[in-house]
Scaffold this motif. Structure first.
Motif, PDB file in Angstrom:
ATOM      1  N   HIS A 318      14.621 139.753   9.622  1.00 27.38           N
ATOM      2  CA  HIS A 318      14.042 140.355   8.422  1.00 27.38           C
ATOM      3  C   HIS A 318      14.753 141.650   8.040  1.00 27.38           C
ATOM      4  O   HIS A 318      14.534 142.173   6.944  1.00 27.38           O
ATOM      5  N   LEU A 319      15.598 142.145   8.945  1.00 28.40           N
ATOM      6  CA  LEU A 319      16.352 143.368   8.647  1.00 28.40           C
ATOM      7  C   LEU A 319      17.816 143.028   8.394  1.00 28.40           C
ATOM      8  O   LEU A 319      18.724 143.625   8.970  1.00 28.40           O
ATOM      9  N   ASP A 320      18.046 142.057   7.537  1.00 30.99           N
ATOM     10  CA  ASP A 320      19.430 141.715   7.225  1.00 30.99           C
ATOM     11  C   ASP A 320      20.038 142.808   6.346  1.00 30.99           C
ATOM     12  O   ASP A 320      19.368 143.766   5.935  1.00 30.99           O
ATOM     13  N   ARG A 321      21.320 142.678   6.022  1.00 28.10           N
ATOM     14  CA  ARG A 321      22.008 143.753   5.310  1.00 28.10           C
ATOM     15  C   ARG A 321      21.457 143.972   3.906  1.00 28.10           C
ATOM     16  O   ARG A 321      21.468 145.083   3.398  1.00 28.10           O
ATOM     17  N   TRP A 322      20.964 142.877   3.267  1.00 27.27           N
ATOM     18  CA  TRP A 322      20.405 143.040   1.919  1.00 27.27           C
ATOM     19  C   TRP A 322      19.084 143.805   1.958  1.00 27.27           C
ATOM     20  O   TRP A 322      18.796 144.628   1.081  1.00 27.27           O
ATOM     21  N   THR A 323      18.289 143.553   2.979  1.00 22.90           N
ATOM     22  CA  THR A 323      17.036 144.300   3.130  1.00 22.90           C
ATOM     23  C   THR A 323      17.321 145.776   3.382  1.00 22.90           C
ATOM     24  O   THR A 323      16.679 146.657   2.799  1.00 22.90           O
ATOM     25  N   LEU A 324      18.308 146.026   4.244  1.00 26.80           N
ATOM     26  CA  LEU A 324      18.681 147.420   4.525  1.00 26.80           C
ATOM     27  C   LEU A 324      19.181 148.116   3.267  1.00 26.80           C
ATOM     28  O   LEU A 324      18.911 149.295   3.037  1.00 26.80           O
TER      29      LEU A 324
END
Length: 474
Positions: A318-324
């Motif tokens: 859930h903490l992929d680069r897009w979320t970050l």
């Protein structure tokens, strides 16, 4: 159709898309909240020109003030019997400064004086000497619609004007000079010379005719809150205690840091929210929002990257680069910007209390320390002789700066600027912006309770009982 629904589900399964949608939902909810609760803050992006100046408490107070003044002028003997006049040694000498305005209906000064006296106890009235200064020249009787009725009504301790008080040897010359200042409505500096001299003259009148330790200069287009006199006397007690703090020291020129000087110039009863916003505007680079965003986003990003390494796979995905990117690159800067753009007055406000405060607008309602009032009157009189004298609200600030005198505000504010028709050719739009949204938040029932409490603290139980009898008769 099936392919389209599958594409939507696939998109919604992406953590970054869900984070972005959650962000949009949160910002939308916040925008609705801000539009509902921050719309009266002039330094907020949610400010509403249509409803930002809606009247709440001031409408209630004006109704009380107008009812009182109408009854008092209709039956002066009854008003005199109910309230009486100032005692021989008042605590506050209060002067309303007014000039006639080209407006329909009631002049502002009527409501202003009504708000000064409405619901006042006899003990408070004895402690306050009330003057009304009609500053029109050459003849306030013909220039000001309220002059005759207030002069004859007997509710003030003194009603005065230039013709009635200037010494005979320089009366004609001074009135002619003031007429010249007032005549040219396009000459800003000439009008300033008149208003500065008016201010100095009113201040000096209190110094010369009373021994009151405090002098309140009040503009004629304000409303005062219920219980203003007792609350002001309580606040003045607090100031005197503040000045006795042994950590304070003698004033020095230009020393304006709070807690320095052991003497003070004025207590502010009115301020506007435009005077205590953030240092910058609402742009993204104002208030160093871009720097703050970077300072917050980088540590947060590092924490989230560390968490992603430590969490189980089904959580870390859930903490992929897009979320970050959404969290650290969009949400953090956006929320920081919204914090500043929402308005300082809306988010923080002004907690109740008495404190040194060196900003503030206007001189609608200031209570001066008599110890410096004579010198300030002389200072402003000399300023009025200059071609460009400065403004009557800025000169006291400069006077305080030069002498290292403290300037104090007491919250909640006890006065509201109600004037829309300016006496000095300020545009009506600008005049309405001299406004306190905090004053509109005052609650009549709470003010009434605080009024009783303050009268008891100042004058004792007998004064409270007498006040309640007055209210029942009224």
């Amino acid at each position: 159709m099936i392919c389209r629904s599958r594409s939507v589900r696939d998109a919604l399964s992406q953590p970054g898309i869900r984070a972005l949608l959650l962000l949009v939902a949160l910002v939308s909810l916040y925008a609705l909240y801000g539009s509902r609760y921050f719309y009266r803050d002039p330094l907020s992006i949610f400010f509403s020109e249509e409803h930002g100046f809606d009247r709440f408490y001031s409408a209630t107070r004006q109704a009380e003030a107008d009812e009182f003044i109408d009854a008092a002028l209709a039956n002066p003997d009854s008003a005199q019997q109910q309230l009486g006049k100032s005692g021989t040694h008042p605590q506050i000498c209060a002067v309303f400064i007014t000039v006639g305005r080209d407006m329909e209906g009631r002049q502002y000064i009527d409501s202003a004086v009504g708000s000064f006296l409405a619901n006042m106890s006899r003990a408070e009235r004895e402690a306050t000497h009330l003057k009304i200064f009609f500053a029109d020249v050459p003849d306030p009787n013909t220039q000001h619609k309220s002059y005759a009725k207030l002069a004859e009504g007997g509710i003030a301790d003194e009603v005065f004007s230039y013709p009635s008080t200037l010494s005979s040897q320089n009366k004609d010359r001074k009135i002619k000079e003031l007429m010249e200042f007032a005549k040219d409505r396009q000459n800003k500096h000439a009008l300033e010379r008149k208003t500065v001299y008016d201010y100095a003259y009113a201040l000096d009148r209190c110094v010369q005719t009373t021994d009151a330790p405090y002098i309140a200069l009040l503009e004629g287009d304000i409303l005062l809150a219920d219980g203003w006199a007792a609350r002001t006397l309580m606040n003045l007690r607090t100031i005197e205690k503040m000045m006795q703090d042994p950590r304070r020291r003698n004033p020095e020129r230009g020393q304006v840091e709070p807690g320095v000087s052991n003497t003070w110039l004025y207590l502010r009863l009115f301020n506007q929210e435009r005077s205590f916003g953030w240092s910058g505007g609402t742009g993204f680079r104002s208030n160093n929002i871009h720097i703050i965003s970077v300072a917050v986003s980088i540590p947060l990003l590092l924490v989230l990257l560390l968490a992603r390494r430590q969490l189980p796979r089904h959580l870390s995905r859930h903490l992929d680069r897009w979320t970050l990117l959404v969290v650290c690159g969009v949400a953090v800067p956006l929320f920081i910007w919204l914090f500043y753009a929402s308005g300082k007055a809306s988010l923080i406000g002004s907690p109740a209390g008495v404190r040194e405060e060196f900003f503030g607008c206007c001189n609608q309602a200031l209570v001066y320390n008599r110890a410096h009032a004579g010198a300030l009157a002389e200072y402003m009189t000399k300023a009025s002789e200059r071609a460009s004298p400065g403004r009557s609200d800025m000169l006291p600030k400069q006077f305080a700066w030069d002498r290292g005198l403290a300037r104090v505000s007491a919250y909640p504010m006890l006065a509201q600027h109600s004037g829309r028709v300016s006496a000095i050719d300020t545009s009506n739009d600008e005049a309405k912006r001299v406004w306190s949204m905090a004053f509109e938040n005052l609650k009549p029932y709470k003010l009434a309770g605080d009024h009783v409490r303050d009268v008891r603290a100042l004058f004792g139980d007998e004064a409270v009982e007498e006040m309640r009898k007055q209210w029942s008769l009224g």
